[in-house]
Design an enzyme around this catalytic site. Structure first.
Site, PDB file in Angstrom:
ATOM      1  N   ASP A 455       0.872  -1.173   0.000  1.00  0.00           N
ATOM      2  CA  ASP A 455       0.000   0.000   0.000  1.00  0.00           C
ATOM      3  C   ASP A 455       0.914   1.230   0.000  1.00  0.00           C
ATOM      4  O   ASP A 455       2.103   1.120   0.285  1.00  0.00           O
ATOM      5  CB  ASP A 455      -0.872  -0.063   1.266  1.00  0.00           C
ATOM      6  CG  ASP A 455      -1.790   1.137   1.400  1.00  0.00           C
ATOM      7  OD1 ASP A 455      -2.325   1.576   0.376  1.00  0.00           O
ATOM      8  OD2 ASP A 455      -1.961   1.632   2.522  1.00  0.00           O
ATOM      9  N   PHE A 622     -11.845  19.597  -7.499  1.00  0.00           N
ATOM     10  CA  PHE A 622     -10.800  18.833  -8.189  1.00  0.00           C
ATOM     11  C   PHE A 622     -11.387  17.515  -8.713  1.00  0.00           C
ATOM     12  O   PHE A 622     -12.130  16.849  -8.017  1.00  0.00           O
ATOM     13  CB  PHE A 622      -9.663  18.529  -7.222  1.00  0.00           C
ATOM     14  CG  PHE A 622      -8.526  17.772  -7.850  1.00  0.00           C
ATOM     15  CD1 PHE A 622      -7.437  18.443  -8.376  1.00  0.00           C
ATOM     16  CD2 PHE A 622      -8.544  16.386  -7.941  1.00  0.00           C
ATOM     17  CE1 PHE A 622      -6.391  17.746  -8.972  1.00  0.00           C
ATOM     18  CE2 PHE A 622      -7.518  15.685  -8.539  1.00  0.00           C
ATOM     19  CZ  PHE A 622      -6.440  16.366  -9.051  1.00  0.00           C
ATOM     20  N   GLY A 756      -5.124   3.516  -3.421  1.00  0.00           N
ATOM     21  CA  GLY A 756      -6.399   4.129  -3.789  1.00  0.00           C
ATOM     22  C   GLY A 756      -6.235   5.582  -4.164  1.00  0.00           C
ATOM     23  O   GLY A 756      -7.193   6.269  -4.505  1.00  0.00           O
ATOM     24  N   ASN A 866      -8.682  -1.048   4.366  1.00  0.00           N
ATOM     25  CA  ASN A 866      -8.837  -1.322   2.935  1.00  0.00           C
ATOM     26  C   ASN A 866      -7.787  -2.303   2.404  1.00  0.00           C
ATOM     27  O   ASN A 866      -7.883  -2.769   1.275  1.00  0.00           O
ATOM     28  CB  ASN A 866      -8.765  -0.016   2.136  1.00  0.00           C
ATOM     29  CG  ASN A 866      -7.421   0.663   2.286  1.00  0.00           C
ATOM     30  OD1 ASN A 866      -6.866   0.721   3.380  1.00  0.00           O
ATOM     31  ND2 ASN A 866      -6.874   1.175   1.212  1.00  0.00           N
ATOM     32  N   ASP A 867      -6.770  -2.614   3.221  1.00  0.00           N
ATOM     33  CA  ASP A 867      -5.721  -3.549   2.793  1.00  0.00           C
ATOM     34  C   ASP A 867      -5.974  -4.973   3.283  1.00  0.00           C
ATOM     35  O   ASP A 867      -5.229  -5.884   2.938  1.00  0.00           O
ATOM     36  CB  ASP A 867      -4.351  -3.089   3.315  1.00  0.00           C
ATOM     37  CG  ASP A 867      -3.997  -1.687   2.843  1.00  0.00           C
ATOM     38  OD1 ASP A 867      -4.208  -1.412   1.652  1.00  0.00           O
ATOM     39  OD2 ASP A 867      -3.542  -0.874   3.656  1.00  0.00           O
TER      40      ASP A 867
END
EC number: 7.6.2.1
Length: 1136
Positions: A455, A622, A756, A866-867
């Site tokens: 990550d 953005f 991500g 998330n990992d």
């Protein structure tokens, strides 16, 4: 990169193409007909062409290699495939997956739900009370080794097959199973407790009768749930109301997407406007939600209120959602639950944990199968030499049991104890403090890794942005010259204040135009710094949050109150990007502070403490496509309207006025590893703004091509903007990331970064962390949406040589859908790969792809929730305890505190664990084979009788107290010192080829065993022809001495415990000679062969035993010396 791989023209296969197109959706046909697919990328076979829409599990190689399935296939593992497919079919029938559908959810009325939705309970357990024992036994006996021991042990209940005492077979097997079950039970209880803790958390549920407390696991779809600040959101919800006056709140999503910055969420305007909380029940409203999906970054739905005329319809997007496992960071919120349990985004993105089995265990399993085959062949030979007389089938089985020591049960015991010892050594290593081994079954995997998937945020970087550089074109300011900027800001605002000393208003007007004495002269450095700092302080999406107040600061404070509130030490900044927070913190450090922000205005505080108010007229956020963000503000004091914009240099270069320094300076900053942003402005007159606003609003209302029309209107403003400055922000890397990555690369490990984050950020970190060498090119894979685009882009990528690949998650998915095998083959040739905008599921999918296509060992390392999927999918998962919580470290096999510790974990502990286990496994096998050889020689001399050479306790003693300690002391052996292993990581590269444990090394041990077993038995029979009754004592004594000498021969670095182990074992054996005389005879005690103590103490006995031992060991010592002299292994060159 892959010039050797031909591109096959496929025009001839028009029939195949027609067939291929027939089975696909129409939308692809239109796209593909117009594309000239002259060249199909990389080895696209006809079969692969037909099976185009292959899922991730399908492997082209596998399809090609399928041969006819006959009896040979069935015996060589086909039975296992058939059994597993039958079980899967049965499970699938019993637990058919319910189809996920869109839903209509009525506010506060769960009973109106059309379907039954899953329970909102978290379940991480592998087993329950019923399945625990069968499940653990299945996991154990699916290994051939354990199944074999079970069959042999069971055979001893049959009188005609009984060879020895029952305990010699059942005691070791029972011990192994008991240890395994105890370990699994402890793990399962821990998991159960964690789940129970999460499921029993209490939440306030809003009902007609008021608030009631409800457990997290009892929450249903349609419930109105109140979540307090710092509380975890229990299920996926639509955000209806908040206690914040702004109608918005911040949430922390670190356990969902790994990003530590807070996300802004907006309440549904219709429900936020209701006067009181209870009014949610007085209205008739429902939410229409899409079916549950994996994508955490998007949502489509509608909110409808029916009880007013006309009905209110509001569209819902990701901004109105609150996903489960996120945490409320500001205010108290009320939401309606739309997805629960297995249908929540967080659970859909979490893969089921699997029982990990090390490659070494699989290799040993294969070797035991080879040994079993040898055992059966040897038994058949024995029965054949008997002439198949009498009940030969029974004799055959007796021989199989007699030679069962070829496969020693102590192999599992020794290896499991060895694994525990390695785990203990890792946790006790002072150089990597805080390391925890959570899966003790796979420490050897750390020594076989080829791919490391890491990550970015929080793993390679600290996720702490620091402002490093401000460049104005003619002058550049670094960290050591920031005080100059501060003095310029103080000076410029002091001039403004003195010029306006007559009117003591709360806000002051800084001079933004050239100084009056010389209007056309170039701006002074002071005024340019002033403009640049003000632009940075205004052009952002940052909100200041005051912890000491329940709801932040009030939006319209009095001047004195403002000073009091805004000087609060507890101010923190929140934004969707840590870069923006770093920029605003920097403007605060030089004197211009952002003190307040809401939807309509911003307030800045000058060095003198005056408050400047700016009204926000428009914000252009953005996006990854535009790569820039803009804001139009009106200054309260003067009414001046200014359009500020900042963005990536590639996007801004064409927008700003001509200059000769921007490109060069951006390149310089990028080489330093800084993330650059170009800041520009444009002053607008009232007329210009009004014209823009009318066109902009009109574009926003259009039904067709809305996004394009809006972008076109905004672009009409983005012309000839005044370039103010270039900023450089550094995302600080974790300690020693660069040397650690270099160490891993030199060890032959390929590193893939899966993040991500945005493409630009990921590329920047890849450069600054030296994941990509400065000399290497970077190929940025263009966004692709269909097969044709993927084809062309893959061809372009194929022509590149030795370059790193950067690809986004969306493009990756398209490539894998059509060209999975080709893409992976190309990517694996890259020195480094960066995948950005990856969802948690995609990360796990990439791990599985590498495992399938390369058959190499993979390791995943991460620090956030998330990992977890990636960590659990990898052969070896490493979690870092970081700012994003402990979720990753708890789910991982190994937990470390810093990324740099991975170097020592792999190079030292991984390498040692693998080499030691390989040596230990082969030595234990040798120990079994040598005694089986002696048994074979003994039986062949005694007319092929199936009579055991050594009885009950001798066999148990041989595998335990006589040889176990010296053999087990091999877990302390090391070929090179830890410092040397870290200094020469190339030593690690040898291990990935698996040469420490292969059929070649195994065959060498087999030959050694046959030689030594033959010498010991024939030597005993030749030298002791006069005292034949003592042959057992003589051969057994020589055997024990041979084993102890062989351990000494195998050891590379002596440890004092090894010497102690050798002496203890020898002492135990000598002491037992006096007590075990009944066993030292041929066959049973009834044959009358007892040990003669007076004979053992004679010199004749001693010299003959020594002679036999010398003949069995000396040649091996000589061979080892010669090999080390003329063909030394790489490690011996270093250790000498």
């Amino acid at each position: 990169m892959a010039d050797g791989i031909p591109l096959n023209p496929v025009r001839k296969n028009s029939r195949k193409i027609a067939y291929y197109n027939a089975g696909r959706p129409a939308r692809y046909q239109i796209e593909d007909e117009s594309l000239n697919l002259d060249e199909m990328p990389l080895m696209m076979s006809e079969e692969a062409f037909e099976n185009d829409e292959s899922d991730y599990q399908t492997l082209p190689r596998a399809r090609v290699s399928q041969t006819s399935r006959g009896l040979g296939w069935f015996l060589c593992g086909g039975w296992k495939v058939l059994c597993s497919s039958c079980c899967e079919c049965l499970v699938h029938t019993c637990r058919r997956k319910k189809e996920l559908k869109t839903r209509t959810v009525w506010l506060g009325h769960p009973e109106k739900c059309e379907e039954k939705y899953p329970k909102n309970a978290i379940k991480n357990q592998k087993y329950n009370i019923v399945t625990f024992v069968p499940g653990v036994l299945y996991q154990q006996f699916k290994f051939f080794l354990n199944l074999y021991f079970l069959v042999v042990a069971c055979s001893q209940f049959v009188p005609s097959l009984k060879i020895g005492y029952l305990y010699t077979y059942w005691a070791p097997l029972g011990f192994v199973l008991a240890v395994t079950m105890a370990r699994e039970a402890v793990d399962e209880v821990r998991r159960c407790r964690r789940d129970k803790e999460m499921n029993s958390q209490l939440y306030s549920k809003l009902t007609v009768r008021g608030k009631v407390q409800v457990k997290s696991s009892d929450i249903q779809v349609g419930d109105l749930i109140i979540v307090e600040k710092n509380q975890r959101i229990p299920a996926d919800m639509i955000f209806l109301r908040t206690s914040e006056k702004t109608g918005s709140c911040f949430i922390r999503t670190d356990q969902l997407d790994g990003e530590t910055d807070w996300k802004l969420r907006i309440a549904v305007p219709c429900t936020q406007r209701l006067p009181a909380l209870g009014d949610l029940f007085s209205i008739s409203a429902y939410v229409y939600a899409q079916k549950p999906q994996l994508d955490i970054h998007s949502f489509e739905g509608n909110f409808t209120r029916e009880d007013c005329d006309p009905p209110v319809h509001e569209s819902l997007s990701i901004e109105n959602t609150l996903w489960a496992s996120t945490v409320v960071a500001s205010g108290t919120i009320i939401g309606v639950v739309i997805y629960t349990g297995k249908e929540t985004r967080s659970v859909l993105n979490t893969s089921q944990s699997k029982n990990k089995v090390g490659m070494l265990d699989l290799e040993l399993n294969r070797l035991t199968k080879a040994l079993f085959l040898a055992q059966v062949v040897l038994s058949i030979v024995m029965v054949a030499l008997q002439g198949f007389l009498g009940p030969w089938f029974r004799n055959l089985f007796r021989f199989v049991v007699l030679f069962s020591y070829i496969i020693p049960i102590s192999l599992r015991v020794n290896l499991d104890m060895g694994k525990s010892a390695y785990g203990w050594m890792i946790m006790k290593d002072e150089n990597i403090p805080g390391t925890v081994v959570r899966t003790s079954t796979i420490p050897e995997e750390l020594g076989r890794l080829v791919y490391l998937l890491t990550d970015k945020t929080g793993t390679l970087t600290q996720n702490e942005m620091v402002f490093k550089r401000l460049h104005l074109g003619t002058v550049s300011y670094g960290t050591d010259t920031m005080d100059e900027i501060q003095s310029h800001i103080i000076q410029s605002y002091a001039q403004v204040n003195s010029a306006q000393s007559n009117g003591s208003s709360a806000s002051s007007t800084p001079s933004r135009k050239p100084q009056p004495p010389a209007p056309k002269v170039r701006k002074s450095v002071s005024s340019r710094i002033h403009e640049a700092v003000k632009a940075i302080a205004l052009c952002h999406n940052v909100t200041p949050v005051y912890e000491s107040h329940a709801n932040g600061t009030s939006t319209e404070p009095e001047s004195t109150e403002a000073d009091q509130d805004f000087s609060d030490d507890n101010r923190t900044y929140q934004a969707s990007s840590p870069d923006e927070v770093a920029l605003v913190r920097w403007t605060e450090s030089v004197g211009l502070t952002l003190v307040n922000r809401d939807f309509t205005s911003l307030q800045l505080k000058t060095p003198a403490g005056h408050i400047l108010t700016y009204y926000i007229l428009q914000i252009f956020p953005f996006t990854s496509e535009s790569k820039r963000m803009g804001i139009i503000v009106r200054e309260e004091a003067t009414g001046d309207i200014t359009f500020y914009m900042k963005g990536a240099d590639v996007a801004m270069a064409s927008i700003v006025q001509y200059n000769d320094w921007l490109e060069e300076e951006c390149g310089n900053m990028a080489r330093e590893g800084l993330r650059t942003l170009v800041v520009a402005k444009k002053s607008l007159t009232e007329e210009q703004y009004q014209d823009f606003e009318s066109r902009y609003n009109q574009a926003k209302l259009s039904i067709h091509d809305r996004a394009l029309k809006v972008a076109a209107v905004v672009e009409s403003l983005e012309r000839e903007m005044e370039l103010l400055c270039l900023t450089g922000v550094e995302d600080q890397l974790q300690a020693d990331v660069r040397p650690t990555l270099e160490l891993l690369r030199n060890a032959g490990i390929k590193i893939w970064m899966l993040t991500g984050d945005k493409l630009e950020t990921a590329t920047c970190i890849a450069k600054s962390s030296h994941l990509v060498n400065r000399s290497q090119d970077i190929h940025i894979f263009r966004p692709v949406t269909n097969r044709g685009e993927a084809h062309l882009e893959l061809n372009a990528f194929r022509r590149k040589h030795d370059c790193a690949l950067v690809i986004s998650g969306d493009s990756l998915e398209v490539c894998l859908r059509y060209y999975e095998h080709e893409f992976v083959e190309l990517a694996c040739q890259c020195p480094a790969v960066v995948c950005c905008r990856c969802s948690p599921t995609q990360k796990a999918e990439i791990v599985r792809l590498l495992q399938q296509h390369t058959a190499n060992r993979t390791c995943a390392i991460g620090d956030g929730g998330n990992d977890v999927s990636m960590i659990q999918a990898a052969d070896c998962g490493i979690g870092i305890e970081g700012k994003e919580g402990k979720q990753a470290s708890l789910a991982a096999d190994f937990s470390i505190t810093q990324f740099k510790h991975i170097g020592r974990l792999l190079m030292v502990h991984g390498r040692n664990s693998y080499k030691r286990s390989a040596a230990l496994g082969q030595f234990v096998m040798h120990r079994g084979m040598i005694i089986s050889t002696m048994q074979a020689v003994f039986s062949s001399i005694f007319y092929f009788a199936s009579v055991p050479l050594y009885q009950g306790f001798l066999m148990v003693g041989y595998a335990t107290m006589y040889t176990m300690f010296p053999v087990f002391s091999l877990v302390l052996d090391q070929d090179v010192k830890p410092e040397m292993a870290l200094l020469y990581p190339e030593l690690y590269k040898d291990l990935t080829k698996g040469r420490s444990l292969s059929f070649k090394t195994f065959l060498i041990w087999v030959l050694i065993s046959i030689y030594q077993g033959g010498i010991l038995m024939y030597g005993a029979l030749v030298l002791f022809d006069q005292e034949f009754v003592h042959v057992v004592a003589i051969s057994f004594t020589a055997l024990i001495l041979t084993e102890l000498l062989m351990v000494a021969l195998t050891i590379r670095t002596w440890h004092w415990l090894m010497v102690v182990a050798e002496l203890i074992s020898l002492g135990c054996y000598l002491a037992s000679l006096a007590f075990l005389n009944e066993y030292f005879g041929i066959g049973r005690v009834t044959l009358g062969a007892f040990l003669d103590l007076s004979f053992i103490t004679t010199w004749v006995f001693l010299w003959k035993v020594c002679a036999i031992t010398l003949v069995s060991c000396l040649p091996l010592y000589i061979l080892k010396y010669l090999k080390r002299k003329f063909s030394p292994p790489s490690y011996s060159k270093l250790s000498s």
